[in-house]
Design a protein around this motif. Structure first.
Motif, mmCIF file in Angstrom:
data_model
loop_
_atom_site.group_PDB
_atom_site.id
_atom_site.type_symbol
_atom_site.label_atom_id
_atom_site.label_comp_id
_atom_site.label_asym_id
_atom_site.label_seq_id
_atom_site.Cartn_x
_atom_site.Cartn_y
_atom_site.Cartn_z
ATOM 1 N N ASP A 7 32.956 44.700 33.882
ATOM 2 C CA ASP A 7 34.141 43.860 33.917
ATOM 3 C C ASP A 7 34.072 42.697 32.936
ATOM 4 O OD1 ASP A 7 32.174 42.525 35.270
ATOM 5 O OD2 ASP A 7 33.329 42.131 37.070
ATOM 6 N N LEU A 70 38.166 38.540 33.721
ATOM 7 C CA LEU A 70 37.654 39.396 34.790
ATOM 8 C C LEU A 70 38.707 40.374 35.307
ATOM 9 C CD1 LEU A 70 35.588 36.845 36.914
ATOM 10 C CD2 LEU A 70 34.678 38.704 35.522
ATOM 11 N N ASP A 71 39.938 40.211 34.864
ATOM 12 C CA ASP A 71 41.015 41.081 35.315
ATOM 13 C C ASP A 71 40.727 42.523 34.895
ATOM 14 O OD1 ASP A 71 43.806 42.440 34.995
ATOM 15 O OD2 ASP A 71 44.246 40.597 36.102
ATOM 16 N N GLU A 72 41.095 43.473 35.717
ATOM 17 C CA GLU A 72 40.835 44.880 35.395
ATOM 18 C C GLU A 72 41.524 45.312 34.100
ATOM 19 O OE1 GLU A 72 44.357 46.776 38.242
ATOM 20 O OE2 GLU A 72 42.238 47.097 38.728
ATOM 21 N N ALA A 75 39.111 44.967 31.245
ATOM 22 C CA ALA A 75 37.930 45.828 31.273
ATOM 23 C C ALA A 75 38.119 46.991 30.304
ATOM 24 C CB ALA A 75 37.699 46.344 32.689
#
Length: 255
Positions: A7, A70-72, A75
């Protein structure tokens, strides 16, 4: 040596710069991407006439900047990954703060990003000379708020300590604490710890005694390894584009 959790893969270039003793990666040797485009993350500060406290805005800014990373969607395979990774690979993690209220604040909620506490929206990084109309019309200046007295930081949570030696507007400080939360999360991840704990960081002014101790350690070991291993702190060294001289330590984040 280790690598970052999936992540935070987009921030691998940042890890190579701020904790080279922990990761097996080469830091970028340039200030800008190879295409020459200057990129930044914009932080939109909601400063209504009956506004929030300075501390509340800064804590929301620290959380919002990291929450986006950190948001998906940031990623690998996410829609924001390329934008975040290209920005992080520039050699600088530039941020710009703009202020908004009422209808302008509502309008920027449609621009891709993450909002924290209805106080700060961090936008997906992009070229500084190519921003949406909703953002371009917002002012960069006029972001000051009076100092407040927030009390002691929350127990058991990280703290971002602001330099007692450097005066910063709220806009400038928001960018710096945003850097700090990202750097702290990156070092935590490289150390095998949970980077998400940095989302809950308090922001407080440092005492002159603590600041003198931390900066002495950082002066003796500019890599930051001794400060991290001895005191659990990581510094933010400003690039000197606005308000302060290049290399100035504007704040430190403590785990």
């Amino acid at each position: 040596m280790t690598s970052l959790a999936p992540d935070l893969t987009a921030l691998a270039p940042l890890a190579a710069r701020v904790c080279p003793w922990l990761v097996d990666a080469a830091a970028p040797d340039r200030d800008e991407p190879e295409d020459g485009v200057v990129r930044a993350m914009t932080l939109i500060l909601r400063l209504e006439r009956e506004g929030p406290t300075r501390t509340a805005v800064l804590e929301a800014a620290a959380s919002a900047a990291l929450a986006l990373c950190l948001d998906e969607r940031a990623a690998p395979e996410g829609e924001w990954f390329d934008a975040v990774a290209t920005w992080a690979g520039a050699g600088r993690i530039r941020k710009l703060s703009r202020r908004a209220r009422t209808a302008h604040w509502r309008a920027v909620q449609e621009v891709p990003g993450v909002t924290v506490g209805e106080l700060v929206r961090a936008l997906v990084p992009g070229p500084v000379d190519d921003v949406p109309h909703e953002v371009r019309r917002l002012q960069i200046g006029g972001t000051d708020l009076p100092a407040d007295e927030p009390g002691p930081p929350a127990a058991g949570r990280p703290v971002i300590w602001l330099s007692p030696e450097v005066e910063q507007t709220v806009g400038k400080a928001a960018a710096q604490v945003g850097h700090a939360s990202m750097i702290l999360a990156t070092v935590l991840a490289a150390s095998g710890d949970d980077p998400a704990v940095a989302l809950e960081a308090s922001v407080r002014p440092a005492s002159r005694e603590d600041w003198a101790r931390w900066t002495a350690v950082l002066d003796a070991d500019p890599t930051g390894q001794a400060a991290w291993e001895g005191d659990g702190v990581v510094p933010v060294r400003d690039a000197g584009f606005t308000e302060v001289a290049p290399g100035t330590v504007t704040c430190v984040a403590a785990r």
